[in-house]
Each structure stands twice: as C-alpha cells, then as structure tokens.
Scaffold this motif. Structure first.
Motif, PDB file in Angstrom:
ATOM      1  N   GLU A  60     -64.794  21.455 -15.826  1.00  0.00           N
ATOM      2  CA  GLU A  60     -64.085  20.186 -16.020  1.00  0.00           C
ATOM      3  C   GLU A  60     -64.877  18.996 -15.484  1.00  0.00           C
ATOM      4  OE1 GLU A  60     -59.850  18.297 -14.591  1.00  0.00           O
ATOM      5  OE2 GLU A  60     -59.971  20.455 -14.936  1.00  0.00           O
ATOM      6  N   ARG A  61     -65.447  19.142 -14.295  1.00  0.00           N
ATOM      7  CA  ARG A  61     -66.217  18.042 -13.701  1.00  0.00           C
ATOM      8  C   ARG A  61     -67.381  17.656 -14.599  1.00  0.00           C
ATOM      9  NH1 ARG A  61     -70.547  18.666 -10.961  1.00  0.00           N
ATOM     10  NH2 ARG A  61     -70.065  20.783 -10.307  1.00  0.00           N
ATOM     11  N   ALA A  97     -67.750  18.260 -17.856  1.00  0.00           N
ATOM     12  CA  ALA A  97     -67.246  17.710 -19.119  1.00  0.00           C
ATOM     13  C   ALA A  97     -66.901  16.232 -18.966  1.00  0.00           C
ATOM     14  CB  ALA A  97     -66.039  18.503 -19.601  1.00  0.00           C
ATOM     15  N   LYS A  98     -66.240  15.887 -17.872  1.00  0.00           N
ATOM     16  CA  LYS A  98     -65.865  14.483 -17.655  1.00  0.00           C
ATOM     17  C   LYS A  98     -67.085  13.613 -17.356  1.00  0.00           C
ATOM     18  CE  LYS A  98     -61.081  15.330 -16.469  1.00  0.00           C
ATOM     19  NZ  LYS A  98     -60.004  15.201 -15.508  1.00  0.00           N
ATOM     20  N   GLU A  99     -68.077  14.174 -16.662  1.00  0.00           N
ATOM     21  CA  GLU A  99     -69.298  13.410 -16.372  1.00  0.00           C
ATOM     22  C   GLU A  99     -70.056  13.024 -17.643  1.00  0.00           C
ATOM     23  OE1 GLU A  99     -71.619  15.743 -13.631  1.00  0.00           O
ATOM     24  OE2 GLU A  99     -70.342  15.222 -11.927  1.00  0.00           O
ATOM     25  N   GLY A 120     -68.568  12.320 -20.450  1.00  0.00           N
ATOM     26  CA  GLY A 120     -67.722  11.455 -21.263  1.00  0.00           C
ATOM     27  C   GLY A 120     -66.612  12.128 -22.034  1.00  0.00           C
ATOM     28  N   LEU A 121     -66.401  13.406 -21.813  1.00  0.00           N
ATOM     29  CA  LEU A 121     -65.297  14.089 -22.485  1.00  0.00           C
ATOM     30  C   LEU A 121     -64.024  13.949 -21.649  1.00  0.00           C
ATOM     31  CD1 LEU A 121     -67.256  17.301 -23.516  1.00  0.00           C
ATOM     32  CD2 LEU A 121     -66.429  15.497 -25.046  1.00  0.00           C
ATOM     33  N   PRO A 122     -62.861  14.053 -22.276  1.00  0.00           N
ATOM     34  CA  PRO A 122     -61.616  13.915 -21.512  1.00  0.00           C
ATOM     35  C   PRO A 122     -61.331  15.120 -20.613  1.00  0.00           C
ATOM     36  CG  PRO A 122     -61.139  14.402 -23.812  1.00  0.00           C
ATOM     37  CD  PRO A 122     -62.627  14.189 -23.712  1.00  0.00           C
ATOM     38  N   ASP A 123     -61.908  16.262 -20.930  1.00  0.00           N
ATOM     39  CA  ASP A 123     -61.686  17.506 -20.190  1.00  0.00           C
ATOM     40  C   ASP A 123     -62.579  18.559 -20.849  1.00  0.00           C
ATOM     41  OD1 ASP A 123     -60.592  19.494 -18.524  1.00  0.00           O
ATOM     42  OD2 ASP A 123     -58.574  18.659 -18.698  1.00  0.00           O
ATOM     43  N   VAL A 170     -59.269  19.735 -26.867  1.00  0.00           N
ATOM     44  CA  VAL A 170     -59.267  19.587 -25.413  1.00  0.00           C
ATOM     45  C   VAL A 170     -58.382  20.680 -24.824  1.00  0.00           C
ATOM     46  CG1 VAL A 170     -58.700  18.049 -23.508  1.00  0.00           C
ATOM     47  CG2 VAL A 170     -59.654  17.104 -25.632  1.00  0.00           C
ATOM     48  N   PRO A 207     -56.857  21.728 -21.393  1.00  0.00           N
ATOM     49  CA  PRO A 207     -56.591  21.457 -19.972  1.00  0.00           C
ATOM     50  C   PRO A 207     -56.374  22.747 -19.184  1.00  0.00           C
ATOM     51  CG  PRO A 207     -54.658  20.961 -21.297  1.00  0.00           C
ATOM     52  CD  PRO A 207     -55.751  21.328 -22.252  1.00  0.00           C
TER      53      PRO A 207
END
Length: 142
Positions: free
Chosen positions: A45-46, A48-50, A52-55, A93, A95
């Motif tokens: 998750e970290r 993916a967000k780095e 630019g993805l939402p998750d 996505v 979660p």
C-alpha cells in the motif's frame, strides 16, 4: 471438450450471465505467485500510494482473466476462445479492509461471424467504474 453453445441457437443481443468476482489482497498474493508478477503496486500500500495510486491495485491480467471467465463459462470450453483483447481503462483498487473489491462482468453477443464464431462484447466494472474498455472475445461455437 467442445463448446456447448450452438451457433444456430444464439442471436445478436444474447446476454451472457453476469458474474461477480471478489478480489482481496490474498487473491493478489496468490496471483502474483502464479504469474511471477511481484510488482509492489499489487501488494504494498505504501509503495502504491508513493507512485500516485489510490491504494493497491489488482493486476491488469488478473482483471482481464476474470472477464474472460464469463465467456469461457458460458461457452463451456476454454479452448473455444479464439481471440480476446481489452484496453485497461481504470485499475481495480483493492483496499485492505477485509472485504477488498468486486469485479462485475457481463456480456452479450454483438456479432455473428462466419465459420460458426461469434463476437462477445464484455462490460467489466468495479466500484461503479468501467475497468476494461473494448473488451471483446471471439468464440467458436458448435
């Protein structure tokens, strides 16, 4: 195994049964192991967000394969699928909430071709958004 759907019994507009496919983080880990695609956007998750993805997102090929299952289950023979292509329009996505995501796929016969083949157009959705575009399969019928 031969296709169980008869060409003469199918009309343009024939609707295939809609299917839903749950996707969890565990699903993605299993798919990564089977496919060899361990890109961290599919499990971290970290990361993916780095980028630019939402998750975390599902593998595109996983999403594509689940959509193809609607066609192969309908026709009764995976070998009857003779052509298949999609455009990836949005990621699925996934979660880490104990539920994950759901991919919903429906289809209909769009064109009857020669040589006892039909083209099936598919609609794949997740979280209310279209995730595959131009999703089309050609299948050989009996």
């Amino acid at each position: 195994m031969a296709a169980t759907v008869a060409y003469d019994a199918v009309e343009v507009g024939t609707v295939l049964p809609t299917r839903t496919f749950p996707v969890t983080r565990a699903t993605l880990v299993r798919y990564a192991g089977a496919s060899g695609d361990f890109n961290p956007i599919h499990w971290n998750e970290r990361f993916a967000k780095e980028v630019g993805l939402p998750d975390v997102i599902a593998h595109g090929m996983f999403t594509m394969a689940e959509a193809a299952r609607v066609v192969t289950d309908w026709v009764g023979d995976p070998g009857a699928l003779v052509q298949y292509g999609v455009r990836f329009t949005r990621p699925v996505v996934v979660p880490d909430d104990g539920t994950g995501a759901v991919i919903e796929v429906g289809g209909k016969v769009a064109v009857k071709l020669d040589d006892r083949r039909v083209r099936v157009d598919l609609l794949a959705m997740s979280a209310g958004q279209k995730v595959l575009g131009m999703s089309r399969a050609v299948v050989q019928l009996t």
